[in-house]
Enzyme design. Sequence first.
Site, PDB file in Angstrom:
ATOM      1  N   GLY A  59       0.772  -1.232   0.000  1.00 59.84           N
ATOM      2  CA  GLY A  59       0.000   0.000   0.000  1.00 59.84           C
ATOM      3  C   GLY A  59       0.802   1.279   0.000  1.00 59.84           C
ATOM      4  O   GLY A  59       1.841   1.369  -0.641  1.00 59.84           O
ATOM      5  N   SER A  60       0.300   2.247   0.734  1.00 53.77           N
ATOM      6  CA  SER A  60       0.661   3.656   0.585  1.00 53.77           C
ATOM      7  C   SER A  60       2.150   3.950   0.642  1.00 53.77           C
ATOM      8  O   SER A  60       2.885   3.417   1.459  1.00 53.77           O
ATOM      9  CB  SER A  60      -0.024   4.445   1.679  1.00 53.77           C
ATOM     10  OG  SER A  60       0.450   5.767   1.677  1.00 53.77           O
ATOM     11  N   SER A  61       2.560   4.877  -0.221  1.00 52.23           N
ATOM     12  CA  SER A  61       3.948   5.331  -0.216  1.00 52.23           C
ATOM     13  C   SER A  61       4.248   6.155   1.030  1.00 52.23           C
ATOM     14  O   SER A  61       5.409   6.412   1.339  1.00 52.23           O
ATOM     15  CB  SER A  61       4.233   6.151  -1.461  1.00 52.23           C
ATOM     16  OG  SER A  61       3.455   7.320  -1.447  1.00 52.23           O
TER      17      SER A  61
END
Lengths: 136, 418
Positions: A59-61
């Site tokens: 998922g998210s950076s």
Amino acid sequence: MIAARTLHPGNASGEPVRLSAPLSFWGGTDKQGRIVDAHHPQCGTILTGRVLVMESGRGSSSASSVLAEQIRAHTAPAAIILARPDTIIALGALVAHELYGLATPVIVVERPGYDDLPTDRLLHIDADPLAATISW
Amino acid sequence: MDNLRLTAEEERMLGGQDGDGVALAMRVIVSLARVEAAPRLVEITSAHVDSCLYHGQVSLDFAHRLVDLGAKVRVPTTLNVGSMDLLHPGLIRTGTETEREIARSGRELMSAYVDLGCTPTWTCAPYQLPNRPGLGEHVAWAESNAIVFANSVLGARTDRYGDFLDICAAITGRAPYSGLQTIDARRGTVVFDCRSLGERFLRSDLAYPLLGHHVGSLVGSEIPVLVGIPEDVSEDDLKAFGAAAASAGGVAMFHVVGVTPEAPTGSLDHLPRHDIDLETMRITRRRLSTIASGGLDAVSVGTPHASYAECERLAQLLSHGRPLKLPFYLSTGRATRARAEETGVLRTIEAAGVTVVVDTCTYVTSILSPAWKNVMTNSGKWAHYAPGNINVDVVLGSLEECVASARAAQVVLEELGG
């Protein structure tokens, strides 16, 4: 002892914690280094000071920031062992090193070596820029 | 082991000839290029930076280090949302010490990125601004919905960049030549046949967040190819699809046959194939919603930031009919807000009681009252993240359903495809 690929150099020892599912540091862990993702099978587990063994991040950076923030606050894992490269995790370790001089090793052990890592003994990680080893 | 080759200019940047700030940024780019086994770096023409959203002390420390070392961006660089609405700071709650710290540090961080030479656009939809990149252009964009839009709809090339890497690419004008920067990585890998969904459903705005969430959940980070989408599908629909697919999976690129610039034109028989029917879409709506009916506390639309066309559509819906009974939020970019102000669209929206939020978004910072539990949205991305981020229950509906529900103060949904 087995060989590994270095994503970020450093030396560390710790008790391993092997995750059965990928984890995003952003939204998945809190400032105290605890897994808080309610959907994660190991929700509640504390990662601080342990050798985190997980296939990859997810998922998210923004996970780079969260990991770097935990390294700064000394609540991060002591080292991270992955089964495949993950730039988001490597970047979190790199930035914490640049800013605070704290080296948290991030290394990759491809399968089947990854599956053979012991879960019941202290792991020692020795990662220089070109190569890494894990011993126990 | 190390196959990375740098140009003489890149070696000089790394060696500190352009200053210590550039050298630090280049160390980050080079380290990541090595992780990804990139053979070289690629020059970029623009950057979109997401590091301006506050995640803790490290966010500020990194930005301040770059400022102190004299770094400046060397390509045009837009900024993603921050933690503050700088035009309406009173919208951000500051009741607790944590909220005050985020407001204070969030504003300081936003200011540091402007000092680095970035343009204060404060939007997650930089593709709605002038001078967006074109087909084949190499760029370094962060923010998952902007990445998937740039790759898929514009045909510009960016890999998945995020915190720290985005600003380092802007400062060096370089990115690792790997991932979606390379043509081979941009081909479709799995087909979704949407033809059985029917024209009526595919022309509704609700179709696209649902399709995006469904496809993203199934494919992870693969590259889906959609078949059967109307050729005049709007950019707003493609935005909604991409944002939902990127948050539910890790989709950074998709193709729509007959629509997007790099979509395949030949046979797709060699790829795995899924058919999507209306029942799947009904199940997806239920899965994305944590409530299905009953009382509502608020409505939030405009994630990713509403385009001017979406503001106009909302104004149309609000220009007649009963008054809104619930707090209603619209998030948009400050440039779109300014245009809506000039044309009178903003006046219509605000006169109806809508709160227009700019520079940030209602699910990344403290805007909604903690007393509100049930919130409706037209965004698949908002529905995916808001329950975890701001502790609300959500229900997904079309823009029209959002307005109808805000008028009734309870969930009003139509049967899908009915």
